[in-house]
Design a protein around this motif. Structure first.
Motif, PDB file in Angstrom:
ATOM      1  N   GLU A   1      -0.861  20.069  48.700  1.00 42.10           N
ATOM      2  CA  GLU A   1      -2.122  19.333  48.792  1.00 42.10           C
ATOM      3  C   GLU A   1      -2.793  19.229  47.429  1.00 42.10           C
ATOM      4  OE1 GLU A   1      -4.849  16.987  50.684  1.00 42.10           O
ATOM      5  OE2 GLU A   1      -2.932  17.763  51.413  1.00 42.10           O
ATOM      6  N   SER A   2      -2.672  20.267  46.614  1.00 43.78           N
ATOM      7  CA  SER A   2      -3.241  20.218  45.261  1.00 43.78           C
ATOM      8  C   SER A   2      -2.592  19.100  44.453  1.00 43.78           C
ATOM      9  CB  SER A   2      -3.031  21.560  44.547  1.00 43.78           C
ATOM     10  OG  SER A   2      -3.706  22.599  45.221  1.00 43.78           O
ATOM     11  N   ILE A   3      -1.276  19.014  44.552  1.00 48.41           N
ATOM     12  CA  ILE A   3      -0.559  17.960  43.826  1.00 48.41           C
ATOM     13  C   ILE A   3      -0.961  16.585  44.339  1.00 48.41           C
ATOM     14  CG2 ILE A   3       1.730  16.992  43.383  1.00 48.41           C
ATOM     15  CD1 ILE A   3       2.808  19.876  43.487  1.00 48.41           C
ATOM     16  N   ARG A   4      -1.120  16.442  45.668  1.00 50.51           N
ATOM     17  CA  ARG A   4      -1.531  15.150  46.236  1.00 50.51           C
ATOM     18  C   ARG A   4      -2.931  14.769  45.766  1.00 50.51           C
ATOM     19  NH1 ARG A   4       1.602  16.770  50.691  1.00 50.51           N
ATOM     20  NH2 ARG A   4      -0.128  17.947  51.600  1.00 50.51           N
ATOM     21  N   ASN A   5      -3.854  15.739  45.746  1.00 50.26           N
ATOM     22  CA  ASN A   5      -5.218  15.452  45.297  1.00 50.26           C
ATOM     23  C   ASN A   5      -5.241  14.952  43.857  1.00 50.26           C
ATOM     24  OD1 ASN A   5      -6.464  16.094  47.661  1.00 50.26           O
ATOM     25  ND2 ASN A   5      -7.185  18.109  47.034  1.00 50.26           N
ATOM     26  N   ILE A   6      -4.527  15.640  43.001  1.00 53.29           N
ATOM     27  CA  ILE A   6      -4.519  15.259  41.592  1.00 53.29           C
ATOM     28  C   ILE A   6      -3.832  13.909  41.403  1.00 53.29           C
ATOM     29  CG2 ILE A   6      -3.641  15.904  39.317  1.00 53.29           C
ATOM     30  CD1 ILE A   6      -4.078  18.845  40.147  1.00 53.29           C
ATOM     31  N   ASN A   7      -2.725  13.701  42.130  1.00 51.12           N
ATOM     32  CA  ASN A   7      -2.026  12.410  42.023  1.00 51.12           C
ATOM     33  C   ASN A   7      -2.891  11.264  42.521  1.00 51.12           C
ATOM     34  OD1 ASN A   7       0.299  13.414  40.869  1.00 51.12           O
ATOM     35  ND2 ASN A   7       1.349  13.730  42.821  1.00 51.12           N
ATOM     36  N   PHE A   8      -3.673  11.501  43.589  1.00 50.55           N
ATOM     37  CA  PHE A   8      -4.575  10.457  44.096  1.00 50.55           C
ATOM     38  C   PHE A   8      -5.624  10.122  43.037  1.00 50.55           C
ATOM     39  CE2 PHE A   8      -8.411   8.969  46.176  1.00 50.55           C
ATOM     40  CZ  PHE A   8      -7.929   7.981  47.031  1.00 50.55           C
ATOM     41  N   SER A   9      -6.185  11.151  42.398  1.00 51.04           N
ATOM     42  CA  SER A   9      -7.219  10.926  41.380  1.00 51.04           C
ATOM     43  C   SER A   9      -6.659  10.193  40.172  1.00 51.04           C
ATOM     44  CB  SER A   9      -7.823  12.265  40.946  1.00 51.04           C
ATOM     45  OG  SER A   9      -8.404  12.929  42.045  1.00 51.04           O
ATOM     46  N   ARG A  10      -5.393  10.404  39.876  1.00 50.54           N
ATOM     47  CA  ARG A  10      -4.789   9.761  38.712  1.00 50.54           C
ATOM     48  C   ARG A  10      -4.713   8.242  38.858  1.00 50.54           C
ATOM     49  NH1 ARG A  10       0.723  12.614  37.146  1.00 50.54           N
ATOM     50  NH2 ARG A  10       0.619  10.996  35.535  1.00 50.54           N
ATOM     51  N   LYS A  11      -4.809   7.745  40.094  1.00 48.52           N
ATOM     52  CA  LYS A  11      -4.763   6.293  40.305  1.00 48.52           C
ATOM     53  C   LYS A  11      -5.986   5.602  39.713  1.00 48.52           C
ATOM     54  CE  LYS A  11      -2.089   6.788  44.604  1.00 48.52           C
ATOM     55  NZ  LYS A  11      -2.105   6.595  46.073  1.00 48.52           N
ATOM     56  N   ASN A  12      -7.108   6.339  39.649  1.00 48.22           N
ATOM     57  CA  ASN A  12      -8.335   5.808  39.042  1.00 48.22           C
ATOM     58  C   ASN A  12      -8.450   6.425  37.652  1.00 48.22           C
ATOM     59  OD1 ASN A  12     -11.014   5.248  38.221  1.00 48.22           O
ATOM     60  ND2 ASN A  12     -11.672   5.066  40.354  1.00 48.22           N
ATOM     61  N   ARG A  13      -8.054   5.680  36.643  1.00 40.48           N
ATOM     62  CA  ARG A  13      -7.907   6.234  35.297  1.00 40.48           C
ATOM     63  C   ARG A  13      -9.202   6.832  34.763  1.00 40.48           C
ATOM     64  NH1 ARG A  13      -4.253   5.799  31.214  1.00 40.48           N
ATOM     65  NH2 ARG A  13      -5.001   5.758  29.064  1.00 40.48           N
ATOM     66  N   SER A  14     -10.309   6.109  34.904  1.00 36.82           N
ATOM     67  CA  SER A  14     -11.563   6.616  34.346  1.00 36.82           C
ATOM     68  C   SER A  14     -12.018   7.878  35.061  1.00 36.82           C
ATOM     69  CB  SER A  14     -12.653   5.541  34.419  1.00 36.82           C
ATOM     70  OG  SER A  14     -12.913   5.177  35.762  1.00 36.82           O
ATOM     71  N   VAL A  15     -11.805   7.938  36.395  1.00 40.17           N
ATOM     72  CA  VAL A  15     -12.178   9.138  37.150  1.00 40.17           C
ATOM     73  C   VAL A  15     -11.320  10.325  36.730  1.00 40.17           C
ATOM     74  CG1 VAL A  15     -12.150  10.206  39.445  1.00 40.17           C
ATOM     75  CG2 VAL A  15     -13.154   7.939  39.125  1.00 40.17           C
ATOM     76  N   PHE A  16     -10.013  10.101  36.632  1.00 44.33           N
ATOM     77  CA  PHE A  16      -9.116  11.212  36.307  1.00 44.33           C
ATOM     78  C   PHE A  16      -9.385  11.749  34.901  1.00 44.33           C
ATOM     79  CE2 PHE A  16      -4.968  12.866  34.759  1.00 44.33           C
ATOM     80  CZ  PHE A  16      -4.858  13.932  35.640  1.00 44.33           C
ATOM     81  N   LEU A  17      -9.599  10.871  33.933  1.00 43.41           N
ATOM     82  CA  LEU A  17      -9.859  11.344  32.584  1.00 43.41           C
ATOM     83  C   LEU A  17     -11.247  11.976  32.480  1.00 43.41           C
ATOM     84  CD1 LEU A  17      -8.115   8.495  30.634  1.00 43.41           C
ATOM     85  CD2 LEU A  17      -7.438  10.892  30.694  1.00 43.41           C
ATOM     86  N   SER A  18     -12.173  11.554  33.335  1.00 40.78           N
ATOM     87  CA  SER A  18     -13.464  12.244  33.405  1.00 40.78           C
ATOM     88  C   SER A  18     -13.280  13.650  33.962  1.00 40.78           C
ATOM     89  CB  SER A  18     -14.442  11.461  34.275  1.00 40.78           C
ATOM     90  OG  SER A  18     -14.725  10.195  33.713  1.00 40.78           O
ATOM     91  N   MET A  19     -12.378  13.791  34.935  1.00 43.71           N
ATOM     92  CA  MET A  19     -12.059  15.112  35.460  1.00 43.71           C
ATOM     93  C   MET A  19     -11.469  16.003  34.365  1.00 43.71           C
ATOM     94  SD  MET A  19     -10.398  13.831  39.068  1.00 43.71           S
ATOM     95  CE  MET A  19      -9.540  15.378  39.405  1.00 43.71           C
ATOM     96  N   LEU A  20     -10.578  15.446  33.548  1.00 42.00           N
ATOM     97  CA  LEU A  20      -9.993  16.216  32.453  1.00 42.00           C
ATOM     98  C   LEU A  20     -11.071  16.609  31.435  1.00 42.00           C
ATOM     99  CD1 LEU A  20      -6.629  14.363  31.706  1.00 42.00           C
ATOM    100  CD2 LEU A  20      -6.946  16.563  32.858  1.00 42.00           C
ATOM    101  N   GLY A  21     -11.991  15.674  31.146  1.00 47.29           N
ATOM    102  CA  GLY A  21     -13.076  15.992  30.229  1.00 47.29           C
ATOM    103  C   GLY A  21     -13.954  17.099  30.775  1.00 47.29           C
ATOM    104  N   ASN A  22     -14.238  17.043  32.075  1.00 47.48           N
ATOM    105  CA  ASN A  22     -15.017  18.089  32.728  1.00 47.48           C
ATOM    106  C   ASN A  22     -14.316  19.439  32.605  1.00 47.48           C
ATOM    107  OD1 ASN A  22     -15.598  19.789  35.246  1.00 47.48           O
ATOM    108  ND2 ASN A  22     -17.257  18.304  35.333  1.00 47.48           N
ATOM    109  N   SER A  23     -13.011  19.438  32.865  1.00 41.95           N
ATOM    110  CA  SER A  23     -12.247  20.689  32.794  1.00 41.95           C
ATOM    111  C   SER A  23     -12.213  21.230  31.369  1.00 41.95           C
ATOM    112  CB  SER A  23     -10.818  20.455  33.298  1.00 41.95           C
ATOM    113  OG  SER A  23     -10.818  20.068  34.655  1.00 41.95           O
ATOM    114  N   TRP A  24     -12.122  20.319  30.397  1.00 39.99           N
ATOM    115  CA  TRP A  24     -12.142  20.782  29.022  1.00 39.99           C
ATOM    116  C   TRP A  24     -13.460  21.472  28.689  1.00 39.99           C
ATOM    117  CZ3 TRP A  24      -9.621  22.524  25.199  1.00 39.99           C
ATOM    118  CH2 TRP A  24     -10.263  22.710  23.978  1.00 39.99           C
TER     119      TRP A  24
END
Length: 635
Positions: free
Chosen positions: A217-240
């Motif tokens: 499920e963790s992999i599915r969640n992250i893969n789903f978020s990766r479909k929206n580029r700006s959202v996923f990279l915002s998530m990476l920025g948040n994690s950083w």
């Protein structure tokens, strides 16, 4: 129309009980963890034989370990179940964990307290997706940046108060441990009471089938978020940001003791200043962003994190060299340290790191909430929490390794600041929209004062064509900075040849166009690109005059707008820029220096937005009249 103050949300039931539940949770987390860190740092021998630096880096790592294991499940639960009910369950769980910790304090059992650290990590893991999914469900889009700012401010004020009280209570003799145990149980009970006031928040996906396979499920969640580029990279920025914060904050106890030669009060002082910085930065976001999600603040925050992180290294070296004599004496309290040369510079750096961290984190949270699929928002937040956890575990591991290799804590601060610069450049190269919005924000908030009229008429979603008078080369930047979402501008192809502006417009995916007599192929391609952009639901802005005005008056609107609407059948929104005639980048023939002095250091501009026009009613003549009426006599 004036916007309501963000603090007015604290008077409303849709926000206030949630705010206090979150505040008390953050308060209790740090009331407990800080007390444990203080005891381990300043009274280590009576609790463990492990090195204090190892334990102080281990505790944050263990706290966020449940994020890796249970975030995927927590996200599913938050999407499937009503949020106020789920919150009450989580707060009762907190009461049980604090009772377990109370036994650990009373029996002097370190590993029971470590187990409670993991338990509070589970509590925070379950509450995280609920927290950030609740806000977009209860707040309007224009309230998101303010709501997130108040929430982050409350979180860090809660952290601050918990850190101060935890550090003070636990060292009280002879009943400090008992006071700490009682206080954490009491605060957990208050959190339960606040949770019972949270209004009903329906589940977005009540029929969701829970998958207990947290890895899949963790992999599915992250893969789903990766479909929206700006959202996923915002998530990476948040994690950083959490990587940066975890790496720096985990060093504060030993840094205060060994480098500042202070007692536990020095540690509390550092945490206090940092928390005040984050809180003030979070609150300033609404003012600096103009009540909208302004991702241009993210690069601004990143620059500050690097600049003041580097200066903290040099300030620490200067303080350490000038304070060598302190090492032979007793550890100093906070007041004594404040009187020492160089301490104020260290505190200023810590304050600025916190403040620029607020500028960095709040717009990212709001962007994720705004652009994420509403039916999947809790699972997206859960995916972000998984990434946060992995980054924070990596931060703890990196700190242990680098310190074990002989790096000093100030050198660790320097490494973190340099890494931040590298990561920021990488993220902004992947999503140039961040940097483009930053340059636009910088221009609008340094050289100009921009007032918007009825900007809420720019649609938050869906396709539309914006039409505006064309006064200067910075028209698109002013309009783009006022919009809550990206705009595809249709612009003369020659503008793309200008050094800085050309890069900005290419980054913003502007569409170049040329007159038919000059380049018929480029003109037809522009119409195809416009149709494609509108088909994908984008906003497209055109300047129907076809060129900058040479007199300040609005020129004739050409027929291209009718051709666009005939193909795409989307609404057209008229707009008018006021106050840009005479700008140094306009075609006003008056002396450029006279114009600059006349307008002052920060010239006043206005963007007025009109009522949308249905596609069947669009004519160039009518649109020109509407734009002229919006502009009035102010050029």
């Amino acid at each position: 129309m004036s916007q309501p103050n963000q603090f007015s949300l604290l008077k409303q039931r849709r926000f206030a009980p949630f705010f206090w539940t979150q505040f008390l949770g953050a308060f209790n987390d740090n009331l407990f963890k800080t007390a444990l860190v203080v005891i381990i740092t300043f009274d280590a021998l009576s609790w463990t034989t492990l090195a204090p630096s190892t334990i102080t880096n281990l505790i944050p790592g263990l706290f966020i370990l449940p994020y890796v294991l249970f975030s995927a499940t927590a996200g599913q639960l938050a999407d499937k179940f009503e949020k106020s009910r789920l919150t009450r369950f989580v707060k009762w769980l907190e009461v049980g964990i604090m009772c377990l910790a109370g036994i650990g304090w009373v029996t002097h059992h370190l590993w029971l307290l470590i187990a409670a650290v993991v338990g509070m990590g589970v509590h925070s893991t379950l509450f995280g997706p609920v927290k950030y999914a609740y806000l977009p469900q209860q707040l309007k889009p224009e309230e998101l940046i303010g709501g997130n700012g108040v929430t982050e401010m409350g979180t860090f004020v809660g952290i601050l108060m918990g850190e101060v009280l935890g550090a003070v209570l636990v060292v009280q003799q002879p009943h400090g441990l008992m006071l700490e145990a009682a206080a954490t149980i009491l605060v957990a009970g208050l959190g339960v009471a606040a949770a019972y006031r949270i209004p009903n928040s329906p589940a977005p996906a009540p029929d969701l089938k829970i998958s207990w396979n947290f890895i899949g499920e963790s992999i599915r969640n992250i893969n789903f978020s990766r479909k929206n580029r700006s959202v996923f990279l915002s998530m990476l920025g948040n994690s950083w940001f959490w990587f940066y914060g975890a790496l720096v904050l985990a060093q504060f106890p030993v840094y205060a003791k060994d480098y500042l030669h202070g007692d536990h009060g020095a540690f509390v002082l550092l945490l206090t200043i940092f928390s005040l910085g984050v809180g003030s930065g979070s609150l300033l976001c609404e003012r600096l962003s103009g009540h909208k999600v302004e991702i241009g603040l993210v690069p601004f925050g990143s620059i500050g994190l690097t600049v003041f992180g580097v200066d903290l290294y040099f300030a620490s070296l200067a303080f350490h060299e000038s304070a060598m004599a302190l090492a032979a004496g007793p550890h100093l309290d906070a007041l004594a340290l404040l009187a020492h040369h160089g301490m104020w510079r260290i505190l200023f750096d810590v304050l600025m790191i916190g403040m620029f961290g607020g500028f960095f984190i709040v717009p990212l949270f709001a962007l994720i909430q705004l652009r994420c699929d509403p039916a999947h928002i809790s699972r997206t937040i859960a995916g972000m929490n998984i990434l946060n956890a992995l980054f924070m575990v990596a931060a703890a591991g990196l700190a242990i390794v680098l310190l074990g290799q002989g790096l000093s804590i100030p050198q660790l601060f320097l490494v973190t600041a340099v890494l931040n610069a590298v990561v920021a450049l990488y993220i902004f190269s992947l999503v140039p929209e961040f940097l483009m919005r930053f340059l636009a924000w910088l221009l609008i908030h340094t050289i100009h004062r921009v007032h918007t009229v009825d900007a809420q008429r720019i649609p938050a979603e869906g396709a539309a064509v914006l039409v505006c008078n064309h006064v200067s080369y910075v028209d698109a930047i002013v309009i783009g900075a006022a919009s809550p979402r990206p705009i595809r501008f249709v612009m003369d192809h020659r503008i793309f040849k200008l050094p800085l502006l050309g890069w900005i417009f290419r980054t913003a995916r502007a569409i170049p166009i040329a007159p038919a007599k000059e380049d018929p192929w480029l003109m037809e391609k522009a119409y195809i690109d416009i149709a494609q952009a509108l088909h994908e639901g984008d906003l497209v802005c055109i300047f129907p005059e076809g060129q900058l005005t040479r007199t300040g008056d609005i020129n004739e609107f050409k027929g291209g707008i009718a051709k666009i609407v005939e193909r795409t059948k989307v609404p057209v929104i008229p707009m008018a820029l006021r106050g840009l005639w005479g700008h140094m980048l306009s075609r006003n023939k008056e002396n450029v220096f006279e114009r600059a002095f006349r307008s002052g250091l920060r010239s006043r501009l206005s963007l007025a937005v009109g009522v949308p026009v249905a596609p069947q009613d669009v004519t160039p003549e009518d649109l020109k009249q509407r734009v002229a009426a919006l502009r009035g006599d102010w050029k």
